[in-house]
Scaffold this motif. Structure first.
Motif, PDB file in Angstrom:
ATOM      1  N   SER A  28      -4.350  -5.445  19.499  1.00  0.00           N
ATOM      2  CA  SER A  28      -3.627  -4.733  18.451  1.00  0.00           C
ATOM      3  C   SER A  28      -4.058  -5.314  17.115  1.00  0.00           C
ATOM      4  O   SER A  28      -4.041  -6.530  16.929  1.00  0.00           O
ATOM      5  CB  SER A  28      -2.116  -4.885  18.621  1.00  0.00           C
ATOM      6  N   LEU A  29      -4.470  -4.449  16.214  1.00  0.00           N
ATOM      7  CA  LEU A  29      -4.867  -4.850  14.873  1.00  0.00           C
ATOM      8  C   LEU A  29      -3.817  -4.340  13.894  1.00  0.00           C
ATOM      9  O   LEU A  29      -3.223  -3.286  14.108  1.00  0.00           O
ATOM     10  CB  LEU A  29      -6.236  -4.259  14.517  1.00  0.00           C
ATOM     11  N   ILE A  30      -3.599  -5.083  12.813  1.00  0.00           N
ATOM     12  CA  ILE A  30      -2.608  -4.666  11.823  1.00  0.00           C
ATOM     13  C   ILE A  30      -3.276  -4.572  10.459  1.00  0.00           C
ATOM     14  O   ILE A  30      -3.914  -5.514  10.004  1.00  0.00           O
ATOM     15  CB  ILE A  30      -1.414  -5.641  11.771  1.00  0.00           C
ATOM     16  N   ASP A  31      -3.118  -3.413   9.833  1.00  0.00           N
ATOM     17  CA  ASP A  31      -3.631  -3.160   8.491  1.00  0.00           C
ATOM     18  C   ASP A  31      -2.445  -3.259   7.534  1.00  0.00           C
ATOM     19  O   ASP A  31      -1.538  -2.439   7.572  1.00  0.00           O
ATOM     20  CB  ASP A  31      -4.252  -1.763   8.445  1.00  0.00           C
ATOM     21  N   TYR A  32      -2.449  -4.288   6.673  1.00  0.00           N
ATOM     22  CA  TYR A  32      -1.340  -4.514   5.743  1.00  0.00           C
ATOM     23  C   TYR A  32      -1.552  -3.847   4.382  1.00  0.00           C
ATOM     24  O   TYR A  32      -0.781  -4.076   3.461  1.00  0.00           O
ATOM     25  CB  TYR A  32      -1.127  -6.017   5.525  1.00  0.00           C
ATOM     26  N   ASN A  33      -2.575  -3.030   4.221  1.00  0.00           N
ATOM     27  CA  ASN A  33      -2.880  -2.453   2.908  1.00  0.00           C
ATOM     28  C   ASN A  33      -1.736  -1.629   2.330  1.00  0.00           C
ATOM     29  O   ASN A  33      -1.553  -1.590   1.128  1.00  0.00           O
ATOM     30  CB  ASN A  33      -4.157  -1.608   2.968  1.00  0.00           C
ATOM     31  N   ARG A  34      -0.973  -0.945   3.155  1.00  0.00           N
ATOM     32  CA  ARG A  34       0.113  -0.123   2.617  1.00  0.00           C
ATOM     33  C   ARG A  34       1.477  -0.819   2.689  1.00  0.00           C
ATOM     34  O   ARG A  34       2.469  -0.285   2.206  1.00  0.00           O
ATOM     35  CB  ARG A  34       0.163   1.217   3.337  1.00  0.00           C
ATOM     36  N   ALA A  35       1.546  -1.995   3.288  1.00  0.00           N
ATOM     37  CA  ALA A  35       2.822  -2.706   3.433  1.00  0.00           C
ATOM     38  C   ALA A  35       3.422  -3.004   2.063  1.00  0.00           C
ATOM     39  O   ALA A  35       2.756  -3.504   1.170  1.00  0.00           O
ATOM     40  CB  ALA A  35       2.625  -4.004   4.212  1.00  0.00           C
ATOM     41  N   GLY A  36       4.684  -2.665   1.904  1.00  0.00           N
ATOM     42  CA  GLY A  36       5.392  -2.909   0.652  1.00  0.00           C
ATOM     43  C   GLY A  36       5.308  -1.765  -0.340  1.00  0.00           C
ATOM     44  O   GLY A  36       6.035  -1.752  -1.329  1.00  0.00           O
ATOM     45  N   CYS A  37       4.435  -0.784  -0.104  1.00  0.00           N
ATOM     46  CA  CYS A  37       4.341   0.373  -1.006  1.00  0.00           C
ATOM     47  C   CYS A  37       5.567   1.266  -0.823  1.00  0.00           C
ATOM     48  O   CYS A  37       6.140   1.336   0.257  1.00  0.00           O
ATOM     49  CB  CYS A  37       3.085   1.185  -0.705  1.00  0.00           C
ATOM     50  N   ALA A  38       5.937   1.954  -1.883  1.00  0.00           N
ATOM     51  CA  ALA A  38       7.103   2.840  -1.822  1.00  0.00           C
ATOM     52  C   ALA A  38       6.767   4.118  -1.067  1.00  0.00           C
ATOM     53  O   ALA A  38       5.637   4.604  -1.111  1.00  0.00           O
ATOM     54  CB  ALA A  38       7.556   3.177  -3.233  1.00  0.00           C
ATOM     55  N   LEU A  39       7.767   4.650  -0.378  1.00  0.00           N
ATOM     56  CA  LEU A  39       7.619   5.948   0.260  1.00  0.00           C
ATOM     57  C   LEU A  39       8.938   6.699   0.183  1.00  0.00           C
ATOM     58  O   LEU A  39      10.003   6.110  -0.005  1.00  0.00           O
ATOM     59  CB  LEU A  39       7.138   5.826   1.706  1.00  0.00           C
ATOM     60  N   ILE A  40       8.844   8.012   0.305  1.00  0.00           N
ATOM     61  CA  ILE A  40      10.024   8.870   0.376  1.00  0.00           C
ATOM     62  C   ILE A  40      10.186   9.265   1.831  1.00  0.00           C
ATOM     63  O   ILE A  40       9.256   9.782   2.445  1.00  0.00           O
ATOM     64  CB  ILE A  40       9.858  10.133  -0.491  1.00  0.00           C
ATOM     65  N   GLU A  41      11.360   9.025   2.379  1.00  0.00           N
ATOM     66  CA  GLU A  41      11.646   9.431   3.756  1.00  0.00           C
ATOM     67  C   GLU A  41      12.620  10.599   3.714  1.00  0.00           C
ATOM     68  O   GLU A  41      13.646  10.534   3.036  1.00  0.00           O
ATOM     69  CB  GLU A  41      12.243   8.270   4.547  1.00  0.00           C
ATOM     70  N   ILE A  42      12.289  11.653   4.446  1.00  0.00           N
ATOM     71  CA  ILE A  42      13.132  12.841   4.531  1.00  0.00           C
ATOM     72  C   ILE A  42      13.687  12.903   5.944  1.00  0.00           C
ATOM     73  O   ILE A  42      12.924  12.908   6.912  1.00  0.00           O
ATOM     74  CB  ILE A  42      12.318  14.113   4.218  1.00  0.00           C
ATOM     75  N   VAL A  43      15.011  12.942   6.069  1.00  0.00           N
ATOM     76  CA  VAL A  43      15.670  12.987   7.371  1.00  0.00           C
ATOM     77  C   VAL A  43      16.286  14.373   7.540  1.00  0.00           C
ATOM     78  O   VAL A  43      17.100  14.796   6.713  1.00  0.00           O
ATOM     79  CB  VAL A  43      16.763  11.902   7.485  1.00  0.00           C
ATOM     80  N   THR A  44      15.899  15.074   8.599  1.00  0.00           N
ATOM     81  CA  THR A  44      16.438  16.411   8.865  1.00  0.00           C
ATOM     82  C   THR A  44      17.474  16.346   9.981  1.00  0.00           C
ATOM     83  O   THR A  44      17.550  15.367  10.721  1.00  0.00           O
ATOM     84  CB  THR A  44      15.332  17.390   9.306  1.00  0.00           C
TER      85      THR A  44
END
Length: 180
Positions: free
Chosen positions: A111-127
């Motif tokens: 298993s490899l882990i790419d941390y490039n996006r870790a900590g970046c903001a995102l919008i989560e939409i829950v339906t």
């Protein structure tokens, strides 16, 4: 990424985009919202917690309508989806699972882990749990993606992680729980 003695800072562009998305989804914008720490350990979450608005989101109670069509359907139909909440949160890293390289005593799965996006903001939409067929879910994501791109909220490139979908599948049949 969990640097001792530092506090997170709020990005005004994230707030602007979340409010714009809330308006596009006909959501009620909350008078106030709050960020919380959701503590859990997972390899792609280096801090051991995620900053999220799960309990007090920036917006909630919206709806989004779209046409459902497919070559197997005789007549297209209109579908309304209830948006339960729209929240800002930190993204995690990306885990990539690789199969074993050799069946004869070679290296096992990795298993490899790419941390490039870790900590970046995102919008989560829950339906709400309202999708009855796979084609409804597909058309929802396709239409939402076009809306996001059209309003310059994101590039919407799925292969780059700009848009991701987590699906939860209910095992209930006609609102009767499946027996254990």
């Amino acid at each position: 990424m969990a640097t001792p003695g530092t506090l997170p800072s709020l990005n005004s562009q994230c707030i602007y985009r979340a409010l714009k998305m809330a308006r596009l989804l006909n959501c009620h914008v909350s008078e106030w919202s709050r960020f919380d720490r959701k503590h859990y350990f997972y390899g792609d979450m280096p801090a051991g917690y995620q900053i999220t608005q799960n309990h007090h989101p920036i917006a909630k109670n919206g709806n989004f309508g779209f046409w459902v069509f497919d070559e197997h359907l005789d007549v297209p139909y209109w579908k309304e989806v209830k948006i339960l909440q729209l929240q800002l949160e930190q993204d995690s890293g990306k885990t990539i699972h690789l199969p074993s390289t050799s069946s004869e005593g070679g290296e096992g799965p990795k298993s490899l882990i790419d941390y490039n996006r870790a900590g970046c903001a995102l919008i989560e939409i829950v339906t709400s749990p309202c999708f009855e067929t796979a084609i409804e879910a597909i058309r929802f994501v396709q239409t939402l993606r076009l809306l996001i791109i059209h309003h310059n909220l994101s590039n919407g490139e799925l292969h780059k992680g700009h848009l991701r979908v987590d699906a939860n599948v209910s095992l209930e049949r006609d609102t009767v729980p499946v027996e254990k």
